[in-house]
Write a protein that holds these residues in place. Structure first.
Motif, PDB file in Angstrom:
ATOM      1  N   TRP A 177       0.842  -1.195   0.000  1.00 44.17           N
ATOM      2  CA  TRP A 177       0.000   0.000   0.000  1.00 44.17           C
ATOM      3  C   TRP A 177       0.875   1.242   0.000  1.00 44.17           C
ATOM      4  N   GLU A 228       1.418   4.443   1.233  1.00 45.66           N
ATOM      5  CA  GLU A 228       0.930   5.236   2.361  1.00 45.66           C
ATOM      6  C   GLU A 228       1.632   6.587   2.489  1.00 45.66           C
ATOM      7  N   ARG A 246       3.741   9.573  -4.523  1.00 49.25           N
ATOM      8  CA  ARG A 246       2.310   9.829  -4.649  1.00 49.25           C
ATOM      9  C   ARG A 246       2.065  11.330  -4.565  1.00 49.25           C
ATOM     10  N   ARG A 266      -6.222   0.284  -7.390  1.00 47.37           N
ATOM     11  CA  ARG A 266      -6.978   1.206  -6.536  1.00 47.37           C
ATOM     12  C   ARG A 266      -8.110   0.437  -5.884  1.00 47.37           C
ATOM     13  N   ARG A 289      -7.691   3.964  -1.446  1.00 44.08           N
ATOM     14  CA  ARG A 289      -6.303   3.539  -1.284  1.00 44.08           C
ATOM     15  C   ARG A 289      -5.722   3.018  -2.592  1.00 44.08           C
ATOM     16  N   LYS A 290      -4.397   3.152  -2.705  1.00 43.27           N
ATOM     17  CA  LYS A 290      -3.689   2.591  -3.843  1.00 43.27           C
ATOM     18  C   LYS A 290      -2.549   1.707  -3.351  1.00 43.27           C
ATOM     19  N   ALA A 291      -2.264   0.695  -4.147  1.00 42.91           N
ATOM     20  CA  ALA A 291      -1.210  -0.248  -3.772  1.00 42.91           C
ATOM     21  C   ALA A 291      -0.423  -0.660  -5.003  1.00 42.91           C
TER      22      ALA A 291
END
Length: 317
Positions: A73, A75, A103, A155, A159-161
């Motif tokens: 993830w 973060e 990000r 996605r 959240r994105k990972a």
């Protein structure tokens, strides 16, 4: 990555023979003996063997679910990426230092480490580039390790990972066998699709703890031994339906978190066919790095579906 370690035709032939023997000789706990069930025809055994061979080939493809080696993830605003122990996001395989992930709001950028060969959508990259996630029309694919490694952005809600694959993943190279209940024509069930009002959604939880509202075009109804059962359907693409179901075999022969079933598009009268012999395990049965959607409460059947894939047990090294 497209190569497969399985030759589907050879596997299908072996499976066809195994299915024929299974249909004749094997009884399953909690069900009637095989002799008491209608026998599957050779044509049905062949069709199911072909489906199982293709299913195994997809799992074992270099970009199949068994190739996953990480789910990370994003973060922080920036993460250094690589297999070195000092990396903020440490890869299980790959160069010690692969590059920098950043990000910026909803956007993800990647800058490769100097002198490390990395491709983006098949073309070499040297500088900073945006990585489109899996909700985009054309998601980005970052390649490394001479094409054996691949990284994509997924996605899930807000959240994105980073989802990372590698052709040498132990879950792929050491994959075992998938066990099935015997092919049973009694689990090829006629059903009715009842359409919901346009725009209806249903909350679907995932194994990673998130909840997402998904399109819920209608409900599938079928009968079994005089009882009526209902399964809320998701959009399966191209007019088809996708069912996420739980039943009384979960944790007692089948995978504990439920199984999936793909259904062809309903006909003009809303008729569909449910082939529970093709109920299959979600990706999280084979890897710890999937984000599997789980059965909603509405799809927990008070019924033992003794058909389809059984729980997977990885080989012990």
């Amino acid at each position: 990555m497209t190569r497969s370690t399985t030759r589907a035709g050879t596997v299908a032939a072996a499976l066809s023979l195994a299915l024929a023997l299974s249909a004749c000789e094997r009884a399953t706990p909690g069900t009637a003996a095989a002799a008491d069930r209608p026998a599957a025809s050779q044509a049905m055994l062949t069709r199911e063997a072909d489906w199982r061979a293709e299913r195994r080939a997809r799992l074992l493809a270099e970009d199949g679910w068994t190739s996953l080696i990480g789910l990370h993830w994003v973060e922080l605003r920036a993460h250094y990426l690589g297999s070195d122990a000092t990396s903020g996001i440490r890869l299980a395989k790959g160069p010690p230092k692969l590059g920098l992930v950043q990000r910026d709001g909803e956007r993800i950028y990647f800058t490769p480490q100097r002198n490390v060969a990395v491709t983006l959508d098949g073309a070499p990259i040297k500088g900073r580039a945006e990585l489109r996630d899996d909700q985009a029309d054309a998601p980005s694919l970052l390649g490394f390790d001479d094409g054996k490694g691949a990284l994509t952005v997924i996605r899930r809600g807000p959240r994105k990972a980073l989802r990372v694959r590698h052709a040498d993943a132990a879950t792929r190279t050491g994959f075992g066998s998938i066990e099935y209940w015997p092919v049973d024509p009694g689990w090829l069930v006629d059903a009715r699709f009842r359409v919901h009002p346009a725009g209806r959604t249903i909350d679907i939880a995932s194994i990673t703890g998130g909840v997402e509202a998904m399109a819920n075009p209608g409900v599938v109804e079928f009968e079994r031994e005089g009882e009526t059962y209902r399964l809320e359907a998701l959009d399966g693409g191209e007019g088809g339906l996708f069912l996420i179901l739980a039943d009384r075999t979960n944790g007692h022969g089948s995978y504990g978190a439920g199984r999936y079933l793909d259904v062809a598009a309903p006909d003009a009268q809303g008729r569909v066919s449910l082939n529970f012999n093709r109920a299959y395990n979600p990706p999280c049965a084979f890897t710890a790095f999937a984000t599997c959607p789980l059965p909603p409460p509405e799809n927990r059947l008070d019924l033992a579906v003794t058909a389809g894939e059984m729980a997977y047990a990885a080989p012990v090294n």
